[in-house]
Scaffold this motif. Structure first.
Motif, PDB file in Angstrom:
ATOM      1  N   LEU A 226       0.828  -1.200   0.000  1.00  0.00           N
ATOM      2  CA  LEU A 226       0.000   0.000   0.000  1.00  0.00           C
ATOM      3  C   LEU A 226       0.864   1.252   0.000  1.00  0.00           C
ATOM      4  O   LEU A 226       1.757   1.411   0.833  1.00  0.00           O
ATOM      5  CB  LEU A 226      -0.896  -0.007   1.236  1.00  0.00           C
ATOM      6  N   THR A 227       0.601   2.141  -0.939  1.00  0.00           N
ATOM      7  CA  THR A 227       1.284   3.435  -0.995  1.00  0.00           C
ATOM      8  C   THR A 227       0.243   4.537  -0.876  1.00  0.00           C
ATOM      9  O   THR A 227      -0.850   4.443  -1.449  1.00  0.00           O
ATOM     10  CB  THR A 227       2.060   3.592  -2.314  1.00  0.00           C
ATOM     11  N   TRP A 228       0.607   5.572  -0.136  1.00  0.00           N
ATOM     12  CA  TRP A 228      -0.333   6.669   0.099  1.00  0.00           C
ATOM     13  C   TRP A 228      -0.120   7.761  -0.944  1.00  0.00           C
ATOM     14  O   TRP A 228       0.652   8.685  -0.763  1.00  0.00           O
ATOM     15  CB  TRP A 228      -0.150   7.213   1.518  1.00  0.00           C
ATOM     16  N   ASN A 229      -0.826   7.623  -2.059  1.00  0.00           N
ATOM     17  CA  ASN A 229      -0.730   8.603  -3.142  1.00  0.00           C
ATOM     18  C   ASN A 229      -2.131   9.095  -3.501  1.00  0.00           C
ATOM     19  O   ASN A 229      -3.099   8.842  -2.793  1.00  0.00           O
ATOM     20  CB  ASN A 229      -0.022   7.981  -4.354  1.00  0.00           C
ATOM     21  N   GLU A 230      -2.252   9.775  -4.630  1.00  0.00           N
ATOM     22  CA  GLU A 230      -3.534  10.351  -5.030  1.00  0.00           C
ATOM     23  C   GLU A 230      -4.604   9.298  -5.285  1.00  0.00           C
ATOM     24  O   GLU A 230      -5.806   9.586  -5.215  1.00  0.00           O
ATOM     25  CB  GLU A 230      -3.343  11.208  -6.284  1.00  0.00           C
ATOM     26  N   ASP A 231      -4.187   8.071  -5.565  1.00  0.00           N
ATOM     27  CA  ASP A 231      -5.156   7.015  -5.872  1.00  0.00           C
ATOM     28  C   ASP A 231      -6.053   6.675  -4.689  1.00  0.00           C
ATOM     29  O   ASP A 231      -7.152   6.129  -4.871  1.00  0.00           O
ATOM     30  CB  ASP A 231      -4.429   5.743  -6.330  1.00  0.00           C
ATOM     31  N   VAL A 232      -5.586   6.974  -3.475  1.00  0.00           N
ATOM     32  CA  VAL A 232      -6.381   6.596  -2.304  1.00  0.00           C
ATOM     33  C   VAL A 232      -7.552   7.546  -2.070  1.00  0.00           C
ATOM     34  O   VAL A 232      -8.467   7.215  -1.307  1.00  0.00           O
ATOM     35  CB  VAL A 232      -5.507   6.529  -1.030  1.00  0.00           C
ATOM     36  N   ARG A 233      -7.536   8.720  -2.710  1.00  0.00           N
ATOM     37  CA  ARG A 233      -8.627   9.675  -2.490  1.00  0.00           C
ATOM     38  C   ARG A 233      -9.982   9.091  -2.890  1.00  0.00           C
ATOM     39  O   ARG A 233     -10.986   9.263  -2.200  1.00  0.00           O
ATOM     40  CB  ARG A 233      -8.366  10.972  -3.257  1.00  0.00           C
ATOM     41  N   GLY A 234      -9.998   8.410  -4.032  1.00  0.00           N
ATOM     42  CA  GLY A 234     -11.232   7.781  -4.478  1.00  0.00           C
ATOM     43  C   GLY A 234     -11.700   6.716  -3.508  1.00  0.00           C
ATOM     44  O   GLY A 234     -12.904   6.581  -3.239  1.00  0.00           O
ATOM     45  N   MET A 235     -10.749   5.959  -2.963  1.00  0.00           N
ATOM     46  CA  MET A 235     -11.102   4.934  -1.989  1.00  0.00           C
ATOM     47  C   MET A 235     -11.696   5.564  -0.738  1.00  0.00           C
ATOM     48  O   MET A 235     -12.693   5.068  -0.192  1.00  0.00           O
ATOM     49  CB  MET A 235      -9.865   4.107  -1.624  1.00  0.00           C
ATOM     50  N   PHE A 236     -11.116   6.667  -0.264  1.00  0.00           N
ATOM     51  CA  PHE A 236     -11.654   7.341   0.914  1.00  0.00           C
ATOM     52  C   PHE A 236     -13.105   7.764   0.690  1.00  0.00           C
ATOM     53  O   PHE A 236     -13.963   7.607   1.566  1.00  0.00           O
ATOM     54  CB  PHE A 236     -10.816   8.575   1.259  1.00  0.00           C
ATOM     55  N   GLY A 237     -13.391   8.302  -0.496  1.00  0.00           N
ATOM     56  CA  GLY A 237     -14.751   8.737  -0.806  1.00  0.00           C
ATOM     57  C   GLY A 237     -15.731   7.579  -0.809  1.00  0.00           C
ATOM     58  O   GLY A 237     -16.844   7.689  -0.275  1.00  0.00           O
ATOM     59  N   ARG A 238     -15.323   6.461  -1.398  1.00  0.00           N
ATOM     60  CA  ARG A 238     -16.201   5.282  -1.423  1.00  0.00           C
ATOM     61  C   ARG A 238     -16.449   4.752  -0.015  1.00  0.00           C
ATOM     62  O   ARG A 238     -17.559   4.335   0.330  1.00  0.00           O
ATOM     63  CB  ARG A 238     -15.594   4.189  -2.304  1.00  0.00           C
ATOM     64  N   ILE A 239     -15.392   4.744   0.804  1.00  0.00           N
ATOM     65  CA  ILE A 239     -15.527   4.259   2.177  1.00  0.00           C
ATOM     66  C   ILE A 239     -16.535   5.107   2.954  1.00  0.00           C
ATOM     67  O   ILE A 239     -17.423   4.586   3.636  1.00  0.00           O
ATOM     68  CB  ILE A 239     -14.158   4.259   2.889  1.00  0.00           C
ATOM     69  N   GLU A 240     -16.413   6.431   2.855  1.00  0.00           N
ATOM     70  CA  GLU A 240     -17.314   7.314   3.599  1.00  0.00           C
ATOM     71  C   GLU A 240     -18.754   7.157   3.126  1.00  0.00           C
ATOM     72  O   GLU A 240     -19.685   7.082   3.932  1.00  0.00           O
ATOM     73  CB  GLU A 240     -16.850   8.762   3.452  1.00  0.00           C
TER      74      GLU A 240
END
Length: 252
Positions: A226-240
């Motif tokens: 797991l790398t913390w880059n811009e790709d995780v923003r979409g995942m955060f939105g889906r999680i919320e």
């Protein structure tokens, strides 16, 4: 029972109107996305359409929600929201990193990760509250407080329950080690669950007064790739979004 039939499963589902309604609703949502024109009205077709994994998580979530509701008190709803949030985080994280572990198994592990705390709240309520008061007042982890007060922690109790229920070994291991992500357990579900819980707290999805953001294990992130880059923003939105939706669906 892996040798059971879909007909037998359908027969069991029909005895529970709440689970029946939720499975039919999920099936019709799936049907609308595939442009299927006819409404799904029977449980057999619905079960075939959404798959056994969704049936399992729906049954588990429904019963766990009922058990939490029976506890009553101000902490029950917070425990429930946190469990759902970690379950959603686990599933979305598994998809994000293309983990071979099935997403529904990650969801189940997330839903049950703190089941040991629920057991303590039900059967040892004074000890449960005392450990939280100790952890919050002395700014140390709940695991340390539980071990000092009880000689055992909720992760181990949860693993015992999962073993007793006959859940798959990776889920048992993940529950046991979700506060110990640096361990050398071979299954990848344990570090996944650790990261998912830290994320759910960081996003404040549970809204609990006891919610604290703990350090995330670099070992766990490395094992997950797991790398913390811009790709995780979409995942955060889906999680919320999914956490809010799931809590609305199962609130009753």
């Amino acid at each position: 029972d892996p040798d059971s039939s879909l007909e037998l499963l359908t027969g069991h589902i029909k005895h529970d109107p709440v689970i029946t309604a939720r499975i039919l609703a999920m099936a019709n949502t799936a049907a609308s996305k595939t442009r299927r024109l006819s409404m799904v009205r029977d449980v057999f077709t619905a079960t075939s359409l959404i798959g056994l994994g969704r049936v399992r998580e729906t049954a588990l979530t429904t019963r766990l929600g009922s058990f939490v509701a029976e506890l009553g008190g101000t902490g029950a709803s917070g425990f429930w929201r946190h469990s759902v949030a970690v379950g959603v985080c686990s599933e979305e994280l598994a998809h994000h990193i293309n983990l071979r572990t099935p997403g529904d198994m990650a969801l189940v592990a997330g839903l049950l990760h703190d089941i040991g705390q629920l057991w303590l709240a039900r059967f040892r309520p004074s000890d449960y509250r005392a450990t939280w008061d100790d952890a919050l007042s002395h700014a140390h982890g709940i695991i340390q407080a539980e071990r000092e007060h009880l000689g055992i922690d909720h992760a181990e109790i949860g693993a015992w329950l999962a073993e007793y229920w006959g859940l798959p070994a990776p889920i048992v291991s993940a529950i046991r080690h979700h506060h110990d992500a640096g361990n050398d357990e071979p299954d990848i579900l344990a570090p996944l669950l650790h990261v998912a819980e830290v994320l759910s707290n960081a996003l404040d999805l549970g809204g609990r007064s006891e919610n604290r953001v703990t350090a995330i294990s670099s070992t766990a992130c490395a094992r997950l790739g797991l790398t913390w880059n811009e790709d995780v923003r979409g995942m955060f939105g889906r999680i919320e979004a999914r956490s809010a939706h799931a809590n609305q669906i199962f609130a009753a």
